[in-house]
Design a protein around this motif. Structure first.
Motif, PDB file in Angstrom:
ATOM      1  N   ASN A   5     -50.824  37.402  29.707  1.00  0.00           N
ATOM      2  CA  ASN A   5     -49.816  37.340  30.812  1.00  0.00           C
ATOM      3  C   ASN A   5     -48.953  35.486  30.708  1.00  0.00           C
ATOM      4  OD1 ASN A   5     -48.318  38.299  33.010  1.00  0.00           O
ATOM      5  ND2 ASN A   5     -49.648  37.365  34.257  1.00  0.00           N
ATOM      6  N   THR A   7     -47.850  33.985  28.545  1.00  0.00           N
ATOM      7  CA  THR A   7     -47.740  34.091  27.191  1.00  0.00           C
ATOM      8  C   THR A   7     -46.268  34.138  27.567  1.00  0.00           C
ATOM      9  OG1 THR A   7     -49.338  33.775  25.440  1.00  0.00           O
ATOM     10  CG2 THR A   7     -46.776  34.281  24.633  1.00  0.00           C
ATOM     11  N   GLU A   8     -46.565  35.907  28.131  1.00  0.00           N
ATOM     12  CA  GLU A   8     -44.982  36.657  28.307  1.00  0.00           C
ATOM     13  C   GLU A   8     -44.139  35.327  29.191  1.00  0.00           C
ATOM     14  OE1 GLU A   8     -43.764  39.094  26.178  1.00  0.00           O
ATOM     15  OE2 GLU A   8     -45.916  38.886  24.733  1.00  0.00           O
ATOM     16  N   VAL A   9     -44.584  35.496  30.547  1.00  0.00           N
ATOM     17  CA  VAL A   9     -44.300  34.688  31.465  1.00  0.00           C
ATOM     18  C   VAL A   9     -43.862  33.425  30.714  1.00  0.00           C
ATOM     19  CG1 VAL A   9     -44.463  33.796  33.450  1.00  0.00           C
ATOM     20  CG2 VAL A   9     -45.380  35.547  33.369  1.00  0.00           C
ATOM     21  N   LYS A  11     -43.065  32.411  27.593  1.00  0.00           N
ATOM     22  CA  LYS A  11     -41.618  33.054  27.166  1.00  0.00           C
ATOM     23  C   LYS A  11     -40.346  33.742  27.515  1.00  0.00           C
ATOM     24  CE  LYS A  11     -43.017  35.902  23.604  1.00  0.00           C
ATOM     25  NZ  LYS A  11     -44.249  37.109  23.082  1.00  0.00           N
ATOM     26  N   LYS A  12     -40.686  34.081  28.671  1.00  0.00           N
ATOM     27  CA  LYS A  12     -39.400  35.440  29.258  1.00  0.00           C
ATOM     28  C   LYS A  12     -38.480  34.051  30.082  1.00  0.00           C
ATOM     29  CE  LYS A  12     -37.935  38.195  32.940  1.00  0.00           C
ATOM     30  NZ  LYS A  12     -36.485  37.409  33.174  1.00  0.00           N
ATOM     31  N   ASN A  13     -38.783  32.911  30.570  1.00  0.00           N
ATOM     32  CA  ASN A  13     -38.505  31.861  30.988  1.00  0.00           C
ATOM     33  C   ASN A  13     -37.402  30.831  30.166  1.00  0.00           C
ATOM     34  OD1 ASN A  13     -38.604  28.369  31.440  1.00  0.00           O
ATOM     35  ND2 ASN A  13     -38.184  29.977  33.639  1.00  0.00           N
ATOM     36  N   VAL A  15     -36.543  31.919  26.888  1.00  0.00           N
ATOM     37  CA  VAL A  15     -35.449  32.471  26.336  1.00  0.00           C
ATOM     38  C   VAL A  15     -34.556  32.518  27.697  1.00  0.00           C
ATOM     39  CG1 VAL A  15     -34.611  34.967  25.792  1.00  0.00           C
ATOM     40  CG2 VAL A  15     -36.226  34.495  24.601  1.00  0.00           C
ATOM     41  N   ASP A  16     -34.790  32.948  28.998  1.00  0.00           N
ATOM     42  CA  ASP A  16     -33.607  32.978  30.299  1.00  0.00           C
ATOM     43  C   ASP A  16     -33.155  31.632  29.976  1.00  0.00           C
ATOM     44  OD1 ASP A  16     -34.089  35.803  30.268  1.00  0.00           O
ATOM     45  OD2 ASP A  16     -35.748  35.043  32.379  1.00  0.00           O
ATOM     46  N   GLN A  17     -34.479  30.524  30.266  1.00  0.00           N
ATOM     47  CA  GLN A  17     -32.952  29.317  29.878  1.00  0.00           C
ATOM     48  C   GLN A  17     -32.569  28.808  29.105  1.00  0.00           C
ATOM     49  OE1 GLN A  17     -36.130  26.518  31.892  1.00  0.00           O
ATOM     50  NE2 GLN A  17     -33.939  24.587  31.774  1.00  0.00           N
ATOM     51  N   ARG A  19     -30.754  30.715  27.443  1.00  0.00           N
ATOM     52  CA  ARG A  19     -29.595  31.350  27.458  1.00  0.00           C
ATOM     53  C   ARG A  19     -28.600  30.909  28.066  1.00  0.00           C
ATOM     54  NH1 ARG A  19     -31.771  36.645  27.457  1.00  0.00           N
ATOM     55  NH2 ARG A  19     -30.838  36.599  25.190  1.00  0.00           N
TER      56      ARG A  19
END
Length: 78
Positions: A5, A7-9, A11-13, A15-17, A19
């Motif tokens: 969990n 790792t996914e959190v 990774k998403k943060n 990539v979003d930051q 971007r």
């Protein structure tokens, strides 16, 4: 928060930051993200008070901050 969990959190943060930096701010600055000892997601960065600091200095300082936080149990995941 378990490892998968976290790792996914993270990774998403990240990539979003990234971007946002590239698409909205038209620039990129080294940064990281951690899950702290309270299971809270926290983006982190290093600021030297300069507009254009050395990327090498920023990355080294960011790496040290992350390692220190993990070793001192301030961060669970980074």
């Amino acid at each position: 928060m378990n490892f998968n969990n976290a790792t996914e959190v993270l990774k998403k943060n990240i990539v979003d930051q990234a971007r946002y930096y590239l698409e909205e701010a038209n620039e990129f600055f080294p940064f990281g993200a951690v899950v702290d000892k309270n299971d809270e997601l926290r983006p982190i960065c290093i600021y030297f008070g300069e507009e254009f600091p050395s990327a090498t200095d920023v990355l080294r300082s960011l790496e040290k901050r992350i390692k220190d936080g993990l070793e001192n149990y301030e961060y669970q995941y980074a």
